[in-house]
Scaffold this motif. Structure first.
Motif: not given
Length: 144
Positions: A62-66
């Protein structure tokens, strides 16, 4: 067999993580201790939640590397199923199966006392079966 029998064999050490720790810190702890989940606790005794590799993987999509900068409190499961030392393993296995969970914190008088994984339960059952098999073989070999 009871949960205390499993903990007697594996120990009652539990690695915890604070809810304000980052997911990056969580991943480092999971790798360092070679475990699949950590109990979330402010003080190492009260259970605030549980967080697993599965939680990270689901959020990563959902948020990737963040996600690495997010806090554990943002991704943890706050409604934790717990067990006590005197509960039987059959009930624990049923709990794990019914709720599709792999790690169950063990709590005594409101304080974290251990954690049992599905791997711990399987290992304990296999050891039990091996012991029974050995006893039966010994009995058969000594029968007249």
């Amino acid at each position: 067999m009871r949960i205390k029998d499993v903990l007697r064999g594996k120990g009652n050490r539990v690695v915890t993580v604070r809810p304000d720790a980052t997911v990056r810190e969580l991943l480092a702890l999971l790798a360092e201790h070679n475990v699949g989940a950590l109990v979330v606790s402010d003080d190492g005794a009260a259970v605030a939640g549980i967080v697993s590799e599965r939680d990270v993987v689901r959020r990563l999509g959902e948020r990737g590397s963040e996600l690495l900068a997010a806090t554990v409190g943002e991704i943890m499961t706050a409604e934790v199923r717990t067990a006590t030392l005197d509960e039987d393993l059959d009930g624990l296995m049923r709990l794990m199966t019914d709720h599709r969970i792999r790690h169950v914190p063990v709590v005594v008088e409101g304080r974290l006392s251990g954690i049992v994984s599905i791997g711990d339960v399987v290992k304990h059952r296999l050891d039990e079966l091996e012991s029974e098999s050995h006893q039966l073989r010994a009995y058969i070999s000594t029968a007249p």
